[in-house]
Design a protein around this motif. Structure first.
Motif, mmCIF file in Angstrom:
data_model
loop_
_atom_site.group_PDB
_atom_site.id
_atom_site.type_symbol
_atom_site.label_atom_id
_atom_site.label_comp_id
_atom_site.label_asym_id
_atom_site.label_seq_id
_atom_site.Cartn_x
_atom_site.Cartn_y
_atom_site.Cartn_z
ATOM 1 N N ALA A 10 7.001 5.589 -9.122
ATOM 2 C CA ALA A 10 6.550 6.653 -10.022
ATOM 3 C C ALA A 10 7.101 6.401 -11.420
ATOM 4 O O ALA A 10 8.120 5.715 -11.587
ATOM 5 C CB ALA A 10 7.017 8.020 -9.521
ATOM 6 N N ARG A 65 0.855 -1.191 0.000
ATOM 7 C CA ARG A 65 0.000 0.000 0.000
ATOM 8 C C ARG A 65 0.889 1.239 0.000
ATOM 9 O O ARG A 65 1.047 1.926 1.012
ATOM 10 C CB ARG A 65 -0.929 -0.025 1.211
ATOM 11 C CG ARG A 65 -1.930 -1.164 1.163
ATOM 12 C CD ARG A 65 -2.890 -1.122 2.333
ATOM 13 N NE ARG A 65 -3.884 -2.175 2.270
ATOM 14 C CZ ARG A 65 -4.843 -2.385 3.164
ATOM 15 N NH1 ARG A 65 -4.927 -1.573 4.220
ATOM 16 N NH2 ARG A 65 -5.690 -3.374 3.034
ATOM 17 N N VAL A 66 1.470 1.504 -1.155
ATOM 18 C CA VAL A 66 2.321 2.680 -1.331
ATOM 19 C C VAL A 66 1.880 3.394 -2.607
ATOM 20 O O VAL A 66 1.299 2.774 -3.507
ATOM 21 C CB VAL A 66 3.815 2.291 -1.428
ATOM 22 C CG1 VAL A 66 4.278 1.614 -0.144
ATOM 23 C CG2 VAL A 66 4.079 1.382 -2.631
ATOM 24 N N PRO A 67 2.139 4.693 -2.717
ATOM 25 C CA PRO A 67 1.781 5.403 -3.943
ATOM 26 C C PRO A 67 2.439 4.759 -5.163
ATOM 27 O O PRO A 67 3.628 4.419 -5.142
ATOM 28 C CB PRO A 67 2.332 6.814 -3.696
ATOM 29 C CG PRO A 67 2.375 6.955 -2.210
ATOM 30 C CD PRO A 67 2.714 5.598 -1.684
ATOM 31 N N GLY A 68 1.655 4.568 -6.203
ATOM 32 C CA GLY A 68 2.167 4.024 -7.443
ATOM 33 C C GLY A 68 2.216 2.513 -7.507
ATOM 34 O O GLY A 68 2.742 1.948 -8.483
ATOM 35 N N SER A 69 1.671 1.814 -6.517
ATOM 36 C CA SER A 69 1.743 0.350 -6.523
ATOM 37 C C SER A 69 1.048 -0.240 -7.746
ATOM 38 O O SER A 69 1.411 -1.332 -8.202
ATOM 39 C CB SER A 69 1.130 -0.216 -5.248
ATOM 40 O OG SER A 69 -0.237 0.141 -5.137
ATOM 41 N N GLU A 70 0.076 0.486 -8.290
ATOM 42 C CA GLU A 70 -0.642 -0.016 -9.472
ATOM 43 C C GLU A 70 0.244 -0.072 -10.712
ATOM 44 O O GLU A 70 -0.107 -0.711 -11.719
ATOM 45 C CB GLU A 70 -1.871 0.852 -9.751
ATOM 46 C CG GLU A 70 -1.589 2.240 -10.308
ATOM 47 C CD GLU A 70 -1.146 3.265 -9.264
ATOM 48 O OE1 GLU A 70 -0.873 4.424 -9.653
ATOM 49 O OE2 GLU A 70 -1.094 2.903 -8.067
ATOM 50 N N THR A 79 8.731 3.018 -0.391
ATOM 51 C CA THR A 79 7.758 4.053 -0.033
ATOM 52 C C THR A 79 6.937 4.555 -1.206
ATOM 53 O O THR A 79 5.921 5.227 -1.010
ATOM 54 C CB THR A 79 8.476 5.248 0.611
ATOM 55 O OG1 THR A 79 9.478 5.740 -0.298
ATOM 56 C CG2 THR A 79 9.142 4.832 1.918
ATOM 57 N N GLY A 80 7.369 4.252 -2.435
ATOM 58 C CA GLY A 80 6.590 4.730 -3.577
ATOM 59 C C GLY A 80 7.189 4.302 -4.903
ATOM 60 O O GLY A 80 8.374 3.966 -5.000
#
Length: 469
Positions: free
Chosen positions: A251, A161-166, A248-249
């Motif tokens: 991008a 569950r971190v930004p950009g995991s998709e 952590t993320g």
């Protein structure tokens, strides 16, 4: 995808409904069918094999074997041979994987055609304590009232569950039938468990330059510490490995991706042309499990007959979270079927501690039963026999002498309670040791076996003699 209940669907009575046609579902379903029980299976793939065949162990090992053909060509000079290392046709490698998957799907279609059970290609929803509704891919609805239920709905890849995991790929993207992704030449692999290190090893064999980011202090969290360190040391010669890396993320970065992570109290960044998320798997449960007295999104608690807290509901395979391996699921499925045939009596039992686990890296790693530390905590007295591969004739012939085999015996009775292997043929060697753990074989028994020469299995006898003599 949700299942919409259809009150107009006609209800049919069956002995057993099986949700999931993977390793936890179909072996038990076929056994029950042969015993004369009426059985209905439901699976969103519409064929047997579950995720193992669709996107897991079978296709990943097909890619892995292709990678080994290329990697072994680099050893030619050591054998007095010469020749170019094969070029990689990634599309061809994926086509080989697809052929294997399609072959097995056709094989399963033949098995289904010969059986007297029905498999719905669709999703199931629990609508009562003894009823399910099935919605097929074309929208057709069926309702079944059952006496017993085998809940074998499996698991799915987990995402951080971190930004950009998709933006990350998973094992589904890499190994699904018809996968058409570009070759990941510089992949960032998040997770140093068995899925992550296997992917790193096979992709490096095919010419990639992967980096593995593992949040804990060592690869293979939960494994025997010596085994994990040994794999790290050997795999680390080919693959960059960063432990203590908390992502952590993710991008986009031009045509590639940028992964941010905390490491040693500082923020670090790593670029790559693909990000592969290998951070474990989570259980998948059908909608409506609360009607069965089970909690949604939580792995059902099972006993050694795979029975849940509901005496008519069995949960074999990945869905119970105890041993998320296909071969374990098959055995669990059969145990559950035996219990159903016996009216819930404990006529069979699942031995979770004798399930072997193999990591298909180069070198391979495998274990079964207890580690030396675990055995010491449980029994107190422990004896260990060890065989180092640099002493072995086959390892010397193959030029792969970095490895060992370790046998852990309960000291008072001298029975085998665990084994760990790192190196050549580990995946094959662990199987007889799993049998030995399950049957409680003694060091004396293993020492008396004339293992074939020149094969690494000779090390089993050698290690056992250290304890029995």
């Amino acid at each position: 995808m949700s299942v919409q209940a259809n009150d107009s669907a006609r209800t049919s009575d069956v002995d057993v409904v099986v949700i999931g046609a993977g390793g936890g579902g179909y072996p038990g379903a076929f056994l029950l069918n042969r015993a004369g029980r009426s059985v209905v299976m439901v699976d969103p793939i519409g064929n047997l094999g579950g995720d193992c065949l669709a996107e897991g162990c079978v296709p990943s090992k097909a890619v892995r074997e292709a990678s080994l053909v290329r990697a072994r060509a680099t050893y030619h000079a050591d054998f007095g041979l010469a020749g170019a290392v094969p070029a990689v046709n990634w599309a061809g490698v994926l086509a080989h994987k697809d052929r294997v998957q399609q072959t097995r799907y056709r094989q399963h279609e033949t098995e289904l055609a010969a059986a007297k059970l029905r498999l719905h290609n669709g999703l199931a929803q629990i609508v009562a304590g003894n009823a399910v509704e099935v919605v097929e891919a074309d929208g057709t609805a069926h309702r079944y009232r059952f006496r017993d239920l085998i809940l074998a709905s499996g698991s799915a890849p987990s995402l951080l569950r971190v930004p950009g995991s998709e933006l990350a790929l998973t094992s589904h993207d890499l190994f699904r039938l018809g996968a058409d992704l570009a070759f990941p030449a510089r992949p960032v692999i998040i997770g140093g468990g068995y899925i992550g290190v296997e992917a790193a090893s096979m992709l490096e064999n095919l010419g990639a330059e992967p980096t593995v980011l593992e949040a804990t202090g060592e690869l293979l969290p939960g494994f025997d510490a010596e085994l994990a360190r040994g794999l790290h040391a050997q795999l680390g010669r080919r693959v960059k490995i960063v432990t203590g890396a908390s992502v952590t993320g993710i991008a986009r970065d031009g045509q590639g991706y940028l992964v941010s992570y905390d490491h040693d109290g500082a923020v670090a960044k790593l670029s790559g042309d693909a990000v592969i998320m290998a951070t474990g798997r989570h259980v998948v449960l059908p909608e409506g499990v609360e009607h069965l007295g089970l909690e949604a999104r939580i792995a059902p608690v099972v006993d050694n007959q795979l029975r849940t807290t509901n005496p008519h509901v069995y949960a074999p395979g990945d869905v119970n979270g105890r041993s998320m391996l296909f071969h374990s699921a098959v055995r669990q499925s059969l145990v559950a079927a035996h219990a159903i045939l016996a009216g819930g009596q404990a006529v069979d039992a699942m031995d979770f501690e004798s399930v072997p686990m193999t990591v298909f890296t180069e070198p391979e790693a495998a274990h079964v039963g207890l580690t030396e530390a675990q055995a010491g905590e449980r029994f107190g007295a422990v004896e260990v026999g060890r065989y180092d591969f640099h002493e072995d004739s086959r390892a010397q012939i193959m030029g792969e002498t970095d490895g060992y085999l370790k046998l852990v015996f309960e000291g008072r009775r001298g029975t085998l309670v665990g084994a760990q292997i790192l190196g050549l043929d580990a995946a094959q060697l662990i199987a007889p040791l799993a049998l030995a753990v399950h049957t409680g074989a003694s060091a004396a028994t293993l020492a008396q076996i004339a293992f074939p020469h020149p094969m690494l299995s000779e090390g089993i006898g050698t290690a056992a003699r250290q304890v029995s003599s």
